[in-house]
Design a protein around this motif. Structure first.
Motif, mmCIF file in Angstrom:
data_model
loop_
_atom_site.group_PDB
_atom_site.id
_atom_site.type_symbol
_atom_site.label_atom_id
_atom_site.label_comp_id
_atom_site.label_asym_id
_atom_site.label_seq_id
_atom_site.Cartn_x
_atom_site.Cartn_y
_atom_site.Cartn_z
ATOM 1 N N GLY A 207 31.804 -28.778 26.551
ATOM 2 C CA GLY A 207 30.425 -29.007 26.186
ATOM 3 C C GLY A 207 30.192 -30.489 25.919
ATOM 4 N N GLN A 208 28.981 -30.793 25.476
ATOM 5 C CA GLN A 208 28.604 -32.190 25.252
ATOM 6 C C GLN A 208 28.962 -32.665 23.848
ATOM 7 O OE1 GLN A 208 26.586 -29.696 24.891
ATOM 8 N NE2 GLN A 208 25.370 -30.112 23.055
ATOM 9 N N GLY A 209 29.316 -31.741 22.981
ATOM 10 C CA GLY A 209 29.713 -32.097 21.628
ATOM 11 C C GLY A 209 28.567 -32.017 20.647
ATOM 12 N N THR A 210 28.926 -31.776 19.409
ATOM 13 C CA THR A 210 27.952 -31.760 18.320
ATOM 14 C C THR A 210 28.598 -32.412 17.103
ATOM 15 O OG1 THR A 210 26.412 -30.372 17.058
ATOM 16 C CG2 THR A 210 28.584 -29.448 17.463
ATOM 17 N N GLN A 211 27.807 -33.156 16.379
ATOM 18 C CA GLN A 211 28.351 -33.931 15.260
ATOM 19 C C GLN A 211 28.246 -33.150 13.957
ATOM 20 O OE1 GLN A 211 26.340 -37.707 14.180
ATOM 21 N NE2 GLN A 211 28.372 -38.638 14.367
ATOM 22 N N VAL A 212 29.319 -33.196 13.203
ATOM 23 C CA VAL A 212 29.353 -32.592 11.873
ATOM 24 C C VAL A 212 29.698 -33.693 10.873
ATOM 25 C CG1 VAL A 212 30.555 -30.989 10.349
ATOM 26 C CG2 VAL A 212 29.971 -30.302 12.695
ATOM 27 N N THR A 213 28.858 -33.837 9.871
ATOM 28 C CA THR A 213 29.098 -34.823 8.822
ATOM 29 C C THR A 213 29.077 -34.119 7.477
ATOM 30 O OG1 THR A 213 28.011 -36.553 10.132
ATOM 31 C CG2 THR A 213 28.326 -36.976 7.787
ATOM 32 N N VAL A 214 30.152 -34.295 6.734
ATOM 33 C CA VAL A 214 30.273 -33.679 5.415
ATOM 34 C C VAL A 214 30.286 -34.791 4.379
ATOM 35 C CG1 VAL A 214 31.596 -32.122 3.951
ATOM 36 C CG2 VAL A 214 31.610 -31.807 6.439
ATOM 37 N N SER A 215 29.298 -34.790 3.532
ATOM 38 C CA SER A 215 29.197 -35.827 2.514
ATOM 39 C C SER A 215 29.908 -35.391 1.240
ATOM 40 C CB SER A 215 27.731 -36.137 2.217
ATOM 41 O OG SER A 215 27.092 -34.998 1.687
ATOM 42 N N SER A 216 30.457 -36.367 0.546
ATOM 43 C CA SER A 216 31.198 -36.050 -0.691
ATOM 44 C C SER A 216 30.291 -36.079 -1.897
ATOM 45 C CB SER A 216 32.337 -37.043 -0.866
ATOM 46 O OG SER A 216 31.848 -38.361 -0.879
ATOM 47 N N GLN B 272 27.315 -23.478 38.582
ATOM 48 C CA GLN B 272 27.925 -24.529 37.757
ATOM 49 C C GLN B 272 28.029 -24.039 36.325
ATOM 50 O OE1 GLN B 272 25.866 -28.248 37.923
ATOM 51 N NE2 GLN B 272 27.268 -29.287 36.549
ATOM 52 N N VAL B 273 29.215 -24.173 35.758
ATOM 53 C CA VAL B 273 29.437 -23.719 34.386
ATOM 54 C C VAL B 273 28.918 -24.768 33.409
ATOM 55 C CG1 VAL B 273 31.145 -23.020 32.688
ATOM 56 C CG2 VAL B 273 31.449 -22.404 35.101
ATOM 57 N N GLN B 274 28.167 -24.313 32.440
ATOM 58 C CA GLN B 274 27.655 -25.201 31.398
ATOM 59 C C GLN B 274 27.974 -24.637 30.019
ATOM 60 O OE1 GLN B 274 23.434 -25.732 32.442
ATOM 61 N NE2 GLN B 274 23.944 -27.855 32.940
ATOM 62 N N LEU B 275 28.368 -25.523 29.123
ATOM 63 C CA LEU B 275 28.605 -25.170 27.734
ATOM 64 C C LEU B 275 27.652 -26.002 26.880
ATOM 65 C CD1 LEU B 275 31.344 -24.514 29.266
ATOM 66 C CD2 LEU B 275 32.456 -24.861 27.065
ATOM 67 N N VAL B 276 26.910 -25.336 26.029
ATOM 68 C CA VAL B 276 25.940 -26.032 25.187
ATOM 69 C C VAL B 276 26.220 -25.689 23.737
ATOM 70 C CG1 VAL B 276 23.516 -26.376 24.650
ATOM 71 C CG2 VAL B 276 24.222 -26.005 27.026
ATOM 72 N N GLU B 277 26.620 -26.713 22.971
ATOM 73 C CA GLU B 277 26.901 -26.518 21.553
ATOM 74 C C GLU B 277 25.642 -26.751 20.727
ATOM 75 O OE1 GLU B 277 30.792 -28.809 22.886
ATOM 76 O OE2 GLU B 277 28.644 -29.018 23.247
ATOM 77 N N SER B 278 25.610 -26.109 19.592
ATOM 78 C CA SER B 278 24.532 -26.324 18.627
ATOM 79 C C SER B 278 25.056 -25.993 17.241
ATOM 80 C CB SER B 278 23.311 -25.465 18.966
ATOM 81 O OG SER B 278 23.646 -24.093 18.942
ATOM 82 N N GLY B 279 24.306 -26.428 16.240
ATOM 83 C CA GLY B 279 24.639 -26.056 14.873
ATOM 84 C C GLY B 279 25.251 -27.156 14.035
ATOM 85 N N GLY B 280 25.516 -28.300 14.624
ATOM 86 C CA GLY B 280 26.061 -29.388 13.827
ATOM 87 C C GLY B 280 25.006 -29.975 12.912
ATOM 88 N N GLY B 281 25.450 -30.882 12.049
ATOM 89 C CA GLY B 281 24.504 -31.520 11.137
ATOM 90 C C GLY B 281 25.196 -32.117 9.943
ATOM 91 N N LEU B 282 24.386 -32.410 8.941
ATOM 92 C CA LEU B 282 24.876 -33.015 7.703
ATOM 93 C C LEU B 282 24.896 -31.956 6.613
ATOM 94 C CD1 LEU B 282 25.564 -35.491 5.911
ATOM 95 C CD2 LEU B 282 23.085 -35.818 5.639
ATOM 96 N N VAL B 283 26.005 -31.869 5.911
ATOM 97 C CA VAL B 283 26.130 -30.890 4.840
ATOM 98 C C VAL B 283 26.954 -31.503 3.713
ATOM 99 C CG1 VAL B 283 28.206 -29.848 5.833
ATOM 100 C CG2 VAL B 283 26.723 -28.473 4.353
ATOM 101 N N GLN B 284 26.711 -31.047 2.510
ATOM 102 C CA GLN B 284 27.497 -31.523 1.380
ATOM 103 C C GLN B 284 28.856 -30.826 1.332
ATOM 104 O OE1 GLN B 284 25.052 -30.963 -2.146
ATOM 105 N NE2 GLN B 284 24.387 -33.102 -2.058
ATOM 106 N N ALA B 285 29.811 -31.483 0.748
ATOM 107 C CA ALA B 285 31.127 -30.881 0.570
ATOM 108 C C ALA B 285 30.994 -29.539 -0.148
ATOM 109 C CB ALA B 285 32.032 -31.820 -0.214
ATOM 110 N N GLY B 286 31.739 -28.568 0.346
ATOM 111 C CA GLY B 286 31.660 -27.222 -0.186
ATOM 112 C C GLY B 286 30.673 -26.327 0.537
#
Length: 116
Positions: free
Chosen positions: A107-116, A1-15
């Motif tokens: 994959g299951q997805g990973t959230q990226v949030t960029v704050s201004s 069974q093929v599996q895709l696992v994402e990582s590395g998302g998170g909260l970061v400031q603009a720039g």
């Protein structure tokens, strides 16, 4: 069974920068064309970047010059280096593997949030 696992998302400031990773298991990674997609709230899912099994790349106009997709076939992993992040890059990001005869995996997805 093929599996895709994402990582590395998170909260970061603009720039700022983030690097997403997508590890693929259960199949021969090198046969797949790999892509990163994203979906922001209230918007349709869009292709961010794609890299073929031969290493050719293409990008959405909105991320050209800021994002870089790469792959390491020895590690069965595709990366998305995201620099100069903007609030409009905020979204859920998914990894996709597309292969011959209609093979298609997400994959299951990973959230990226960029704050201004």
């Amino acid at each position: 069974q093929v599996q895709l696992v994402e990582s590395g998302g998170g909260l970061v400031q603009a720039g700022g920068s983030l690097r997403l990773s997508c590890a693929v298991s259960g199949s021969i990674f090198s046969i797949f064309n790999m892509g990163w997609y994203r979906q922001a709230p209230g918007k349709q899912r869009e292709l961010v970047a794609r890299i073929t099994n031969a290493g050719s790349t293409n990008y959405a106009d909105s991320v050209k010059g800021r994002f870089t997709i790469s792959r390491d076939n020895a590690k069965n992993t595709v990366y998305l280096q995201m620099n100069s992040l903007k609030p409009e890059d905020t979204a859920d990001y998914w990894c996709n593997a597309h292969g011959p005869v209609g093979l298609d995996y997400w994959g299951q997805g990973t959230q990226v949030t960029v704050s201004s």
